[in-house]
Design a protein around this motif. Sequence first.
Motif, PDB file in Angstrom:
ATOM      1  N   PRO A 155      47.894  40.337 -10.722  1.00 22.12           N
ATOM      2  CA  PRO A 155      47.258  39.028 -10.809  1.00 22.12           C
ATOM      3  C   PRO A 155      48.092  37.886 -10.247  1.00 22.12           C
ATOM      4  O   PRO A 155      47.553  36.845  -9.882  1.00 22.12           O
ATOM      5  CB  PRO A 155      47.028  38.842 -12.318  1.00 22.12           C
ATOM      6  CG  PRO A 155      48.019  39.744 -12.974  1.00 22.12           C
ATOM      7  CD  PRO A 155      48.168  40.911 -12.053  1.00 22.12           C
ATOM      8  N   THR A 156      49.414  38.081 -10.161  1.00 22.53           N
ATOM      9  CA  THR A 156      50.281  37.008  -9.669  1.00 22.53           C
ATOM     10  C   THR A 156      50.496  37.085  -8.166  1.00 22.53           C
ATOM     11  O   THR A 156      51.258  36.296  -7.604  1.00 22.53           O
ATOM     12  CB  THR A 156      51.643  37.059 -10.372  1.00 22.53           C
ATOM     13  OG1 THR A 156      52.238  38.352 -10.160  1.00 22.53           O
ATOM     14  CG2 THR A 156      51.498  36.822 -11.864  1.00 22.53           C
ATOM     15  N   MET A 157      49.842  38.026  -7.509  1.00 23.81           N
ATOM     16  CA  MET A 157      49.961  38.188  -6.061  1.00 23.81           C
ATOM     17  C   MET A 157      48.641  37.867  -5.378  1.00 23.81           C
ATOM     18  O   MET A 157      47.566  38.172  -5.904  1.00 23.81           O
ATOM     19  CB  MET A 157      50.373  39.627  -5.702  1.00 23.81           C
ATOM     20  CG  MET A 157      51.794  39.982  -6.047  1.00 23.81           C
ATOM     21  SD  MET A 157      52.221  41.616  -5.382  1.00 23.81           S
ATOM     22  CE  MET A 157      53.938  41.724  -5.834  1.00 23.81           C
ATOM     23  N   THR A 158      48.728  37.275  -4.197  1.00 27.04           N
ATOM     24  CA  THR A 158      47.528  37.032  -3.394  1.00 27.04           C
ATOM     25  C   THR A 158      46.976  38.349  -2.873  1.00 27.04           C
ATOM     26  O   THR A 158      47.626  39.402  -2.977  1.00 27.04           O
ATOM     27  CB  THR A 158      47.847  36.137  -2.193  1.00 27.04           C
ATOM     28  OG1 THR A 158      48.762  36.842  -1.328  1.00 27.04           O
ATOM     29  CG2 THR A 158      48.456  34.814  -2.628  1.00 27.04           C
TER      30      THR A 158
ATOM     31  N   ASN B 149      49.081  41.766  -2.385  1.00 23.25           N
ATOM     32  CA  ASN B 149      48.698  43.019  -3.032  1.00 23.25           C
ATOM     33  C   ASN B 149      48.613  44.170  -2.034  1.00 23.25           C
ATOM     34  O   ASN B 149      48.883  45.320  -2.390  1.00 23.25           O
ATOM     35  CB  ASN B 149      47.354  42.856  -3.753  1.00 23.25           C
ATOM     36  CG  ASN B 149      47.506  42.484  -5.221  1.00 23.25           C
ATOM     37  OD1 ASN B 149      47.854  43.325  -6.042  1.00 23.25           O
ATOM     38  ND2 ASN B 149      47.271  41.220  -5.536  1.00 23.25           N
TER      39      ASN B 149
ATOM     40  N   ASP C 167      44.723  34.479   1.042  1.00 20.68           N
ATOM     41  CA  ASP C 167      45.618  33.710   0.184  1.00 20.68           C
ATOM     42  C   ASP C 167      45.067  33.491  -1.218  1.00 20.68           C
ATOM     43  O   ASP C 167      45.644  32.755  -2.009  1.00 20.68           O
ATOM     44  CB  ASP C 167      45.917  32.349   0.835  1.00 20.68           C
ATOM     45  CG  ASP C 167      46.721  32.490   2.117  1.00 20.68           C
ATOM     46  OD1 ASP C 167      47.568  33.406   2.185  1.00 20.68           O
ATOM     47  OD2 ASP C 167      46.499  31.706   3.052  1.00 20.68           O
ATOM     48  N   HIS C 168      43.940  34.134  -1.533  1.00 26.54           N
ATOM     49  CA  HIS C 168      43.340  33.993  -2.860  1.00 26.54           C
ATOM     50  C   HIS C 168      43.934  35.023  -3.827  1.00 26.54           C
ATOM     51  O   HIS C 168      44.280  36.138  -3.437  1.00 26.54           O
ATOM     52  CB  HIS C 168      41.822  34.171  -2.786  1.00 26.54           C
ATOM     53  CG  HIS C 168      41.112  33.009  -2.168  1.00 26.54           C
ATOM     54  ND1 HIS C 168      41.272  32.667  -0.850  1.00 26.54           N
ATOM     55  CD2 HIS C 168      40.240  32.105  -2.697  1.00 26.54           C
ATOM     56  CE1 HIS C 168      40.531  31.592  -0.582  1.00 26.54           C
ATOM     57  NE2 HIS C 168      39.900  31.237  -1.678  1.00 26.54           N
ATOM     58  N   TYR C 169      44.008  34.626  -5.087  1.00 31.29           N
ATOM     59  CA  TYR C 169      44.496  35.510  -6.144  1.00 31.29           C
ATOM     60  C   TYR C 169      43.315  36.290  -6.736  1.00 31.29           C
ATOM     61  O   TYR C 169      42.156  35.871  -6.612  1.00 31.29           O
ATOM     62  CB  TYR C 169      45.201  34.696  -7.225  1.00 31.29           C
ATOM     63  CG  TYR C 169      46.499  34.099  -6.758  1.00 31.29           C
ATOM     64  CD1 TYR C 169      47.698  34.809  -6.861  1.00 31.29           C
ATOM     65  CD2 TYR C 169      46.522  32.830  -6.177  1.00 31.29           C
ATOM     66  CE1 TYR C 169      48.889  34.269  -6.402  1.00 31.29           C
ATOM     67  CE2 TYR C 169      47.712  32.278  -5.715  1.00 31.29           C
ATOM     68  CZ  TYR C 169      48.893  33.005  -5.828  1.00 31.29           C
ATOM     69  OH  TYR C 169      50.078  32.470  -5.370  1.00 31.29           O
TER      70      TYR C 169
ATOM     71  N   GLN D  17      37.477  42.055  -5.129  1.00 29.45           N
ATOM     72  CA  GLN D  17      38.688  42.723  -5.622  1.00 29.45           C
ATOM     73  C   GLN D  17      38.705  44.198  -5.209  1.00 29.45           C
ATOM     74  O   GLN D  17      39.755  44.735  -4.839  1.00 29.45           O
ATOM     75  CB  GLN D  17      38.776  42.593  -7.142  1.00 29.45           C
ATOM     76  CG  GLN D  17      39.076  41.185  -7.622  1.00 29.45           C
ATOM     77  CD  GLN D  17      39.270  41.117  -9.116  1.00 29.45           C
ATOM     78  OE1 GLN D  17      40.186  41.724  -9.663  1.00 29.45           O
ATOM     79  NE2 GLN D  17      38.408  40.379  -9.799  1.00 29.45           N
TER      80      GLN D  17
END
Length: 220
Positions: free
Chosen positions: A98-101, A105, A136-138, A147
């Motif tokens: 979750p903390t990576m774009t 990922n 660049d979205h998380y 996802q």
Amino acid sequence: MTETPMVIDARNVTLTLGETAILRGVDLRVRRGESVALLGASGSGKSSLMAILTGLERASAGQVLVDGLDFGLLGEDALAHARSGRIGIVLQAFHLLPTMTAQENVAVPMELAGIADAWGRAAAELAAVGLGHRIDHYPAQLSGGEQQRVAIARALGPRPPLVFADEPTGNLDTATGAAIMDLLFDRRAALGATLVVITHDRSLAERCDRVVTLADGRVV
């Protein structure tokens, strides 16, 4: 005419956990470039067989040859090395950090595996799955379908010859799931990869070249 080699050759595979027999003498042979569905109800042994074929679980008995390697002869480090770049896995749960774009990922696992130009390849793979504008979205900023597209890009980024998809549409609505499967089949064809789909959905299974049905730990 040269016969297409087997990328999976599993013979008389058993898996016993405690006193419970999970797999009871499974034989499975998959040719390079083929798409095969492992079809069965929950508890039939599909995911356990996938875990063995990906080296995440060890068979209790039998022989498991994957891409020419005998998994029964490899230690844990060697199995991890064998998976790297050779096997891509897409799961029902996306398992994105979750903390990576999206780009992170996809790129970071390739970078850790020593793949050249991991960041450029990640951007190209995300563009190939229709997310070039979302790199660049998380994960929290992406829909479930987006996802899963990131997860597909991550699995296929290293160009693995063998891809497993375990209930890849299980967390998606029908329309989104169908689009994801179209994408997975298209990307697999573009790379020439072998695809093994684990599912309880017969309509999904029948999109593959061949359907192998499991029940009670056996191929039926």
